[in-house]
Design an enzyme around this catalytic site. Structure first.
Site, mmCIF file in Angstrom:
data_model
loop_
_atom_site.group_PDB
_atom_site.id
_atom_site.type_symbol
_atom_site.label_atom_id
_atom_site.label_comp_id
_atom_site.label_asym_id
_atom_site.label_seq_id
_atom_site.Cartn_x
_atom_site.Cartn_y
_atom_site.Cartn_z
ATOM 1 N N LYS A 72 41.142 44.835 35.918
ATOM 2 C CA LYS A 72 41.321 46.060 36.396
ATOM 3 C C LYS A 72 42.075 46.128 37.556
ATOM 4 O O LYS A 72 43.179 46.765 38.064
ATOM 5 C CB LYS A 72 39.909 47.069 36.489
ATOM 6 C CG LYS A 72 40.156 48.231 37.058
ATOM 7 C CD LYS A 72 38.799 49.157 36.896
ATOM 8 C CE LYS A 72 37.784 48.422 37.043
ATOM 9 N NZ LYS A 72 37.206 47.961 38.204
ATOM 10 N N THR A 74 43.596 43.187 39.102
ATOM 11 C CA THR A 74 44.923 42.678 38.528
ATOM 12 C C THR A 74 46.154 43.819 38.117
ATOM 13 O O THR A 74 46.980 43.803 38.747
ATOM 14 C CB THR A 74 44.820 41.696 37.580
ATOM 15 O OG1 THR A 74 43.783 40.636 37.815
ATOM 16 C CG2 THR A 74 46.237 40.852 37.449
ATOM 17 N N ARG A 95 38.986 47.940 47.251
ATOM 18 C CA ARG A 95 37.709 47.645 47.917
ATOM 19 C C ARG A 95 37.584 46.372 48.431
ATOM 20 O O ARG A 95 38.679 45.550 48.079
ATOM 21 C CB ARG A 95 36.391 47.868 46.989
ATOM 22 C CG ARG A 95 36.181 49.122 46.545
ATOM 23 C CD ARG A 95 35.130 49.181 45.549
ATOM 24 N NE ARG A 95 35.467 48.341 44.263
ATOM 25 C CZ ARG A 95 34.567 47.992 43.438
ATOM 26 N NH1 ARG A 95 33.444 48.091 43.507
ATOM 27 N NH2 ARG A 95 35.044 47.249 42.186
ATOM 28 N N LYS A 106 30.806 36.568 39.261
ATOM 29 C CA LYS A 106 31.897 37.600 38.842
ATOM 30 C C LYS A 106 33.349 37.195 39.392
ATOM 31 O O LYS A 106 34.268 37.443 38.985
ATOM 32 C CB LYS A 106 31.446 38.861 39.418
ATOM 33 C CG LYS A 106 32.521 40.009 39.141
ATOM 34 C CD LYS A 106 32.222 41.257 39.494
ATOM 35 C CE LYS A 106 33.058 42.609 39.299
ATOM 36 N NZ LYS A 106 34.364 42.214 40.053
ATOM 37 N N ALA A 274 29.609 49.660 41.902
ATOM 38 C CA ALA A 274 29.586 50.971 41.171
ATOM 39 C C ALA A 274 28.612 51.120 40.172
ATOM 40 O O ALA A 274 28.366 52.031 39.488
ATOM 41 C CB ALA A 274 31.130 50.919 40.415
ATOM 42 N N PHE A 302 34.031 48.893 37.804
ATOM 43 C CA PHE A 302 33.371 48.653 36.423
ATOM 44 C C PHE A 302 34.140 49.674 35.505
ATOM 45 O O PHE A 302 35.179 50.000 35.703
ATOM 46 C CB PHE A 302 32.101 48.859 36.641
ATOM 47 C CG PHE A 302 31.224 47.615 37.163
ATOM 48 C CD1 PHE A 302 31.567 46.420 36.676
ATOM 49 C CD2 PHE A 302 30.334 48.021 38.169
ATOM 50 C CE1 PHE A 302 30.746 45.157 37.366
ATOM 51 C CE2 PHE A 302 29.455 46.797 38.595
ATOM 52 C CZ PHE A 302 30.021 45.300 38.181
ATOM 53 N N PHE A 383 47.172 39.340 26.192
ATOM 54 C CA PHE A 383 47.145 37.910 26.009
ATOM 55 C C PHE A 383 47.854 37.161 25.271
ATOM 56 O O PHE A 383 48.320 37.963 24.133
ATOM 57 C CB PHE A 383 45.520 37.651 25.735
ATOM 58 C CG PHE A 383 44.703 37.802 27.036
ATOM 59 C CD1 PHE A 383 44.011 36.516 27.428
ATOM 60 C CD2 PHE A 383 44.182 38.993 27.384
ATOM 61 C CE1 PHE A 383 43.117 36.756 28.712
ATOM 62 C CE2 PHE A 383 43.339 39.184 28.390
ATOM 63 C CZ PHE A 383 42.762 38.257 29.007
ATOM 64 N N TRP A 411 49.536 39.683 35.043
ATOM 65 C CA TRP A 411 48.913 38.536 35.514
ATOM 66 C C TRP A 411 49.855 37.249 35.486
ATOM 67 O O TRP A 411 49.768 36.643 36.261
ATOM 68 C CB TRP A 411 47.730 38.291 34.537
ATOM 69 C CG TRP A 411 46.834 37.304 34.905
ATOM 70 C CD1 TRP A 411 45.802 36.882 35.622
ATOM 71 C CD2 TRP A 411 46.980 35.602 34.467
ATOM 72 N NE1 TRP A 411 45.393 35.704 36.030
ATOM 73 C CE2 TRP A 411 46.243 34.949 34.977
ATOM 74 C CE3 TRP A 411 48.097 35.117 33.286
ATOM 75 C CZ2 TRP A 411 45.729 33.344 34.833
ATOM 76 C CZ3 TRP A 411 47.838 33.748 33.228
ATOM 77 C CH2 TRP A 411 47.065 32.927 33.838
#
Length: 558
Positions: A72, A74, A95, A106, A274, A302, A383, A411
């Protein structure tokens, strides 16, 4: 190539522009910024008073997270760079990362691959000291509370009804429950106590929802820290702590300016979780970013049932913001996990698993489109193992909801991989008009608000409120807090309060265990499931892989 470089290696290879250049690109003068070294700066709050029409606000959210990853942040950064590449004046608002996830499991919150904000190591570690200031303000209030009791307790505080905890920005389960004040009369009053992680502190929520120093002071003064023997709330204002807390927070309140790998101005400020808080960067940073760009891209933590719900029902309501478009991020791999596929099998085409998992995406999309009535696009992080058949399956399912799907390769390709998404976002902003609607009204009862979120957003059948929580709701209602919005603390891994229920479960009941007021933040916290406000480190913490060489170069940070 991204295949051979880690995130930190890509970030360290980037030639960053001096922060004065980034400020000029954002329309800021040298007098309006305070540099923190060559590549970071604080921005003066006077910028908020500029007579300039706000730009378009784009919210990036995601499906329910899985260990397969969604990307998210990224996507948020890559979309901003993509908008810049197609000629738009754009800013991004994010954030700040907490040290807990950085050293835990994480990871950080600076993006990944070729869609990152830099300097990545600084942002993920101490940055400009905002979290230290927030922790200090939190713990000053705790110290003044206990000192008041020690010095005669003129307010009549019942030590068994203290609701305020100390905090530290670290995953440290040992501190969840402690007994302190031991060692005799001069060393405090013995009592049960505990620590929250800084990002779960109400100070963090207050900091992120305040619109000015005056509003910050007003919110701090309303924070309820305890109750008296006759059940009257005791506030930070009662303890005369507000002025000193504000002094600790005044510099932190100024948004931080950094840059993406491609030189897009980025405001990185505040960072509540979140799943236990409201999951959005500061209102001040968002409003400042809107003044600086024709398009501002922001994210909420999230899945859309958590971060986006709170962004829309709490932050937008309090700050008077209306998003112009919403991006829902998904991956084929994550959707197959929601369909029950094992993580080791995600590289193989499996349309059956995708069909079982895709209802998760469709429910999030439907919520944005049909509950909140906002224009929406699905961004699929592609991907190499995703097949055309799997991608086409998602496109067809989303088209049936009247929502377009765009492939994102940010990415691996940075802004270039976000150009198609950028064009669709611009189209949504220019051609589609939302009719922004909240999921509940403030004049509903506390129970009705919780039920509205569970039924409309989570897709549940109803709510079971435990007897203790019912008493808490009755108390809060009697105190006049029932007109506040609600902030549900819930597992991020499911629409329900059971992390094992993947996909789009139905017929479930959400159990409410505790209900408490965050009077400074201005919302009611509803605790469900086994939510911890102080996480613990995993068996193998990410901290074990981090090192520094003799030249001060950090390695192993993602």
């Amino acid at each position: 190539m991204a295949d051979y470089l880690t995130d930190i290696e890509i970030a360290q290879a980037c030639e960053m522009r001096p922060i004065y250049e980034i400020a000029a690109k954002a329309g800021l003068s040298e007098e309006e910024i305070e540099p923190y070294g060559r590549y970071k700066a604080k921005v003066d709050l006077s910028v908020l008073k500029r007579e300039k029409e706000n730009g378009k606000l784009i919210l990036v959210t995601a499906i329910t997270p899985t260990p397969a990853g969604e990307g998210k942040t990224t996507t948020t950064i890559g979309l901003a760079d993509g908008l810049s590449r197609i000629g738009k004046n754009v800013t991004v608002a994010l954030r700040e990362p907490s040290l807990g996830p950085v050293f835990g499991v994480k990871g950080g919150a600076a993006g990944g691959g070729y869609a990152q904000v830099v300097p990545m190591e600084d942002i993920n570690l101490h940055f400009t000291g905002d979290f230290h200031a927030i922790g200090a303000a939190n713990n000053l209030l705790a110290a003044m509370l206990d000192n008041h009791i020690q010095q005669g307790n003129a307010l009549g505080i019942d030590v068994k009804k203290i609701t305020w905890k100390r905090c530290v920005d670290m995953n440290d389960r040992q501190l969840r429950n402690v007994v302190d004040g031991l060692g005799g009369r001069m060393n405090g009053v013995p009592r049960e106590d505990g620590f929250d992680i800084t990002v779960a502190s109400e100070i963090m929520a207050v900091f992120c929802l305040a619109s000015s120093i005056e509003d910050l002071k007003a919110r701090l003064s309303r924070i309820v820290v305890a109750y008296t023997y006759d059940d009257k709330p005791v506030t930070a204002g009662d303890l005369k702590a507000v002025g000193a807390m504000t002094a600790l927070l005044k510099d932190a309140l100024k948004p931080n300016l950094v840059q993406t790998l491609e030189g897009t101005p980025a405001f990185v400020h505040g960072g509540p979780f979140a799943n236990i808080a409201h999951g959005c960067n500061s209102v001040i940073a968002t409003k400042m970013a809107l003044k600086m760009g024709d398009y501002t891209v922001t994210e909420a933590g999230f899945g859309a049932d958590l971060g986006a719900e709170k962004f829309l029902d709490i932050k937008c309501r309090m700050a008077g913001l209306t998003p112009d478009a919403v991006v829902v991020v998904a991956t084929v791999r994550a959707l197959k996990m929601h369909g029950g596929l094992d993580k080791k099998s995600l590289a193989t085409e499996d349309l059956a698993a995708l069909e079982k998992g895709i209802p998760n995406l469709l429910r999030h999309v439907s919520n944005i489109k049909n509950v909140y009535k906002l224009p929406c696009v699905v961004a699929v992080n592609r991907f190499p193992t995703d097949t055309d058949a799997e991608i086409d399956f998602i496109i067809d399912k989303c088209r049936a909801l009247g929502v377009n799907t765009v492939l994102s390769t940010v990415w691996a390709e940075g802004g270039k991989g976000g150009e198609a998404l950028a064009k669709e976002v611009v189209r949504l902003c220019e051609e589609e008009r939302g009719d922004f609607t909240f999921s509940y009204e403030l004049d509903s009862t506390i129970e009705e608000k919780i039920e509205a979120i569970v039924k409309k957003i989570y897709g549940g059948a109803g709510v079971y409120i435990m007897p203790n929580a019912k008493k808490q709701i009755a108390t809060l209602t009697a105190l006049g807090f029932d007109r506040c919005p609600v902030c549900v603390a819930k597992t991020q891994y499911s629409f329900s309060d059971d992390p094992t229920l993947l996909g789009a479960p139905e017929g479930f009941t959400v159990t409410v265990k505790n209900v408490k007021i965050s009077a400074g933040a201005g919302f009611i916290v509803v605790l469900t499931g086994d939510i911890m406000t102080m996480p613990g480190l995993p068996k193998v913490p990410a901290a074990e892989k981090i090192d520094v060489d003799e030249n001060g170069k950090i390695t192993g940070l993602f």
